[in-house]
Design a protein around this motif. Structure first.
Motif, PDB file in Angstrom:
ATOM      1  N   GLU A   1     -38.345 -70.955  10.135  1.00 39.43           N
ATOM      2  CA  GLU A   1     -37.413 -71.358   9.158  1.00 39.43           C
ATOM      3  C   GLU A   1     -36.856 -70.303   8.565  1.00 39.43           C
ATOM      4  O   GLU A   1     -35.679 -70.167   8.080  1.00 39.43           O
ATOM      5  CB  GLU A   1     -37.998 -72.170   8.057  1.00 39.43           C
ATOM      6  CG  GLU A   1     -37.131 -72.415   6.984  1.00 39.43           C
ATOM      7  CD  GLU A   1     -37.788 -73.327   5.662  1.00 39.43           C
ATOM      8  OE1 GLU A   1     -37.290 -73.158   4.493  1.00 39.43           O
ATOM      9  OE2 GLU A   1     -38.545 -74.177   6.231  1.00 39.43           O
ATOM     10  N   MET A   2     -37.730 -68.964   8.243  1.00 43.18           N
ATOM     11  CA  MET A   2     -37.256 -67.813   7.396  1.00 43.18           C
ATOM     12  C   MET A   2     -36.304 -66.863   8.413  1.00 43.18           C
ATOM     13  O   MET A   2     -35.835 -65.873   7.843  1.00 43.18           O
ATOM     14  CB  MET A   2     -38.399 -67.495   6.924  1.00 43.18           C
ATOM     15  CG  MET A   2     -38.997 -68.442   5.621  1.00 43.18           C
ATOM     16  SD  MET A   2     -37.862 -68.651   4.551  1.00 43.18           S
ATOM     17  CE  MET A   2     -37.572 -67.146   3.545  1.00 43.18           C
ATOM     18  N   LYS A   3     -36.560 -67.272   9.794  1.00 44.87           N
ATOM     19  CA  LYS A   3     -35.982 -66.261  10.848  1.00 44.87           C
ATOM     20  C   LYS A   3     -34.479 -65.574  10.406  1.00 44.87           C
ATOM     21  O   LYS A   3     -34.231 -64.456  10.561  1.00 44.87           O
ATOM     22  CB  LYS A   3     -36.010 -66.926  12.147  1.00 44.87           C
ATOM     23  CG  LYS A   3     -35.544 -65.914  13.287  1.00 44.87           C
ATOM     24  CD  LYS A   3     -35.577 -66.550  14.431  1.00 44.87           C
ATOM     25  CE  LYS A   3     -35.099 -65.534  15.629  1.00 44.87           C
ATOM     26  NZ  LYS A   3     -35.296 -66.475  16.976  1.00 44.87           N
TER      27      LYS A   3
ATOM     28  N   ASN B   1     -43.337 -62.720  18.549  1.00 43.88           N
ATOM     29  CA  ASN B   1     -42.765 -63.470  19.434  1.00 43.88           C
ATOM     30  C   ASN B   1     -42.174 -64.778  19.128  1.00 43.88           C
ATOM     31  O   ASN B   1     -42.914 -65.934  19.307  1.00 43.88           O
ATOM     32  CB  ASN B   1     -43.612 -63.567  20.973  1.00 43.88           C
ATOM     33  CG  ASN B   1     -42.767 -64.003  22.069  1.00 43.88           C
ATOM     34  OD1 ASN B   1     -41.863 -64.747  21.960  1.00 43.88           O
ATOM     35  ND2 ASN B   1     -43.481 -63.876  23.154  1.00 43.88           N
ATOM     36  N   TYR B   2     -40.836 -64.854  18.698  1.00 45.45           N
ATOM     37  CA  TYR B   2     -40.329 -66.222  18.055  1.00 45.45           C
ATOM     38  C   TYR B   2     -40.048 -67.163  19.348  1.00 45.45           C
ATOM     39  O   TYR B   2     -40.258 -68.291  19.055  1.00 45.45           O
ATOM     40  CB  TYR B   2     -39.137 -66.000  17.246  1.00 45.45           C
ATOM     41  CG  TYR B   2     -39.366 -65.379  15.908  1.00 45.45           C
ATOM     42  CD1 TYR B   2     -39.566 -66.305  14.865  1.00 45.45           C
ATOM     43  CD2 TYR B   2     -39.366 -64.156  15.885  1.00 45.45           C
ATOM     44  CE1 TYR B   2     -39.486 -65.592  13.709  1.00 45.45           C
ATOM     45  CE2 TYR B   2     -39.724 -63.385  14.505  1.00 45.45           C
ATOM     46  CZ  TYR B   2     -39.603 -64.406  13.322  1.00 45.45           C
ATOM     47  OH  TYR B   2     -39.677 -63.833  12.128  1.00 45.45           O
ATOM     48  N   GLU B   3     -39.739 -66.649  20.432  1.00 42.87           N
ATOM     49  CA  GLU B   3     -39.779 -67.366  21.560  1.00 42.87           C
ATOM     50  C   GLU B   3     -41.041 -68.146  22.067  1.00 42.87           C
ATOM     51  O   GLU B   3     -40.687 -69.207  22.845  1.00 42.87           O
ATOM     52  CB  GLU B   3     -38.823 -66.781  22.678  1.00 42.87           C
ATOM     53  CG  GLU B   3     -37.542 -66.415  22.147  1.00 42.87           C
ATOM     54  CD  GLU B   3     -36.612 -67.446  21.303  1.00 42.87           C
ATOM     55  OE1 GLU B   3     -36.640 -68.480  22.080  1.00 42.87           O
ATOM     56  OE2 GLU B   3     -35.960 -67.087  20.437  1.00 42.87           O
TER      57      GLU B   3
ATOM     58  N   GLU C   1     -44.162 -60.577   2.285  1.00 45.51           N
ATOM     59  CA  GLU C   1     -42.632 -60.782   1.790  1.00 45.51           C
ATOM     60  C   GLU C   1     -41.929 -61.989   2.412  1.00 45.51           C
ATOM     61  O   GLU C   1     -41.491 -62.613   1.590  1.00 45.51           O
ATOM     62  CB  GLU C   1     -41.758 -59.594   2.184  1.00 45.51           C
ATOM     63  CG  GLU C   1     -40.586 -59.687   1.351  1.00 45.51           C
ATOM     64  CD  GLU C   1     -40.323 -59.775  -0.126  1.00 45.51           C
ATOM     65  OE1 GLU C   1     -39.547 -60.343  -0.610  1.00 45.51           O
ATOM     66  OE2 GLU C   1     -41.422 -59.427  -0.692  1.00 45.51           O
ATOM     67  N   ILE C   2     -42.229 -62.530   3.522  1.00 43.72           N
ATOM     68  CA  ILE C   2     -41.660 -63.591   4.080  1.00 43.72           C
ATOM     69  C   ILE C   2     -42.313 -64.837   3.507  1.00 43.72           C
ATOM     70  O   ILE C   2     -41.628 -65.603   3.239  1.00 43.72           O
ATOM     71  CB  ILE C   2     -42.015 -63.525   5.890  1.00 43.72           C
ATOM     72  CG1 ILE C   2     -41.143 -62.374   6.455  1.00 43.72           C
ATOM     73  CG2 ILE C   2     -41.791 -64.941   6.202  1.00 43.72           C
ATOM     74  CD1 ILE C   2     -41.701 -62.150   7.815  1.00 43.72           C
TER      75      ILE C   2
ATOM     76  N   TRP D   1     -48.409 -74.347  10.786  1.00 47.10           N
ATOM     77  CA  TRP D   1     -47.510 -74.576   9.547  1.00 47.10           C
ATOM     78  C   TRP D   1     -47.092 -72.873   9.515  1.00 47.10           C
ATOM     79  O   TRP D   1     -45.897 -72.778   9.149  1.00 47.10           O
ATOM     80  CB  TRP D   1     -47.922 -74.966   8.412  1.00 47.10           C
ATOM     81  CG  TRP D   1     -49.049 -74.453   7.650  1.00 47.10           C
ATOM     82  CD1 TRP D   1     -50.234 -75.132   7.543  1.00 47.10           C
ATOM     83  CD2 TRP D   1     -49.068 -73.298   6.711  1.00 47.10           C
ATOM     84  NE1 TRP D   1     -51.088 -74.476   6.723  1.00 47.10           N
ATOM     85  CE2 TRP D   1     -50.535 -73.202   6.241  1.00 47.10           C
ATOM     86  CE3 TRP D   1     -48.199 -72.212   6.305  1.00 47.10           C
ATOM     87  CZ2 TRP D   1     -50.719 -72.264   5.262  1.00 47.10           C
ATOM     88  CZ3 TRP D   1     -48.533 -71.363   5.497  1.00 47.10           C
ATOM     89  CH2 TRP D   1     -49.760 -71.102   5.112  1.00 47.10           C
ATOM     90  N   LEU D   2     -47.820 -71.924   9.774  1.00 49.61           N
ATOM     91  CA  LEU D   2     -47.397 -70.574   9.647  1.00 49.61           C
ATOM     92  C   LEU D   2     -46.036 -70.012  10.578  1.00 49.61           C
ATOM     93  O   LEU D   2     -45.344 -69.670  10.246  1.00 49.61           O
ATOM     94  CB  LEU D   2     -48.420 -69.490   9.872  1.00 49.61           C
ATOM     95  CG  LEU D   2     -48.218 -68.080   9.811  1.00 49.61           C
ATOM     96  CD1 LEU D   2     -47.387 -67.590   8.548  1.00 49.61           C
ATOM     97  CD2 LEU D   2     -49.334 -67.199  10.231  1.00 49.61           C
TER      98      LEU D   2
END
Length: 216
Positions: free
Chosen positions: A131-133, A142-144, A9-10, A124-125
């Motif tokens: 970007e979509m966060k 783990n975005y950080e 979905e993302i 790029w993933l």
């Protein structure tokens, strides 16, 4: 919603943001096509034959060549300007991420392409996820610290032609009997530096060891 459905979905929302709706999901067998061989023989050449147990995957080439290139390099009109990508991507029920690349050639000849695809696709993933966060987040990422996440959760699988790797296939079976894992050095480097694990399989081994055991 499964982990796979979440990431799908993302990536779908990201793609829809930049291009007219594209189909980002496909069958494993379809993404295994050797397009150059298909064009040359005028008959579809699949490395992972469609009579094997099949499964749904995200077609990473579709996103890289269309949505991501348009998003980051909108003035480009050449697909060759796209960043590289693995053929397929899936996430299982335990939140293990899998990049899967099919090569209808000798393992030694795949080195440059596989290495490039592994690093660029992961880059790029992560860029897309960041970007979509603010719009839609993946629950267990783990975005950080995506580097640590890759070392703990991401596997890269290379599936190669059995016919073109006779000697290496023998080595694979010998390693299996010895309780070891066969890896060319460039795949071992990916495992040491970037990902949790890497594997090299023939289509038959891939079906038995991965596809038949996979759970979304």
């Amino acid at each position: 919603m499964t982990n796979y459905d979440q990431i799908k979905e993302i990536l779908k929302q990201f793609s829809d943001k930049y291009v007219t709706k594209i189909i980002i999901e496909s069958k494993m067998s379809d993404v295994s096509e050797d397009k150059a061989a298909s064009k040359r023989t005028e008959k579809k050449v699949l490395l992972y034959e469609d009579n094997r147990k099949d499964m749904q995957v995200i077609d990473m080439d579709e996103i890289a060549h269309k949505a991501y290139r348009v998003a980051r390099y909108p003035e480009s009109v050449k697909e060759d300007d796209s960043l590289a990508s693995a053929d397929a991507f899936v996430i299982n029920a335990d939140n293990m991420w899998y990049f899967i690349e099919f090569k209808n050639q000798e393992i030694t000849k795949a080195k440059d392409s596989v290495t490039k695809k592994a690093y660029q696709n992961w880059y790029w993933l992560v860029d897309v996820l960041r970007e979509m966060k603010d719009t839609i987040q993946y629950n267990n990422f783990n975005y950080e610290d995506p580097i640590s996440f890759a070392r703990e959760n991401v596997t890269y699988i290379l599936v190669v032609s059995q016919e073109k790797n006779y000697n290496n296939v023998k080595k694979m079976h010998d390693c299996k009997l010895a309780g070891q894992k066969f890896l060319p050095q460039y795949m071992e480097k990916l495992e040491k530096y970037t990902f949790k694990e890497t594997y090299v399989y023939t289509p038959e081994m891939f079906e038995q060891k991965f596809v038949k055991k996979f759970e979304y």
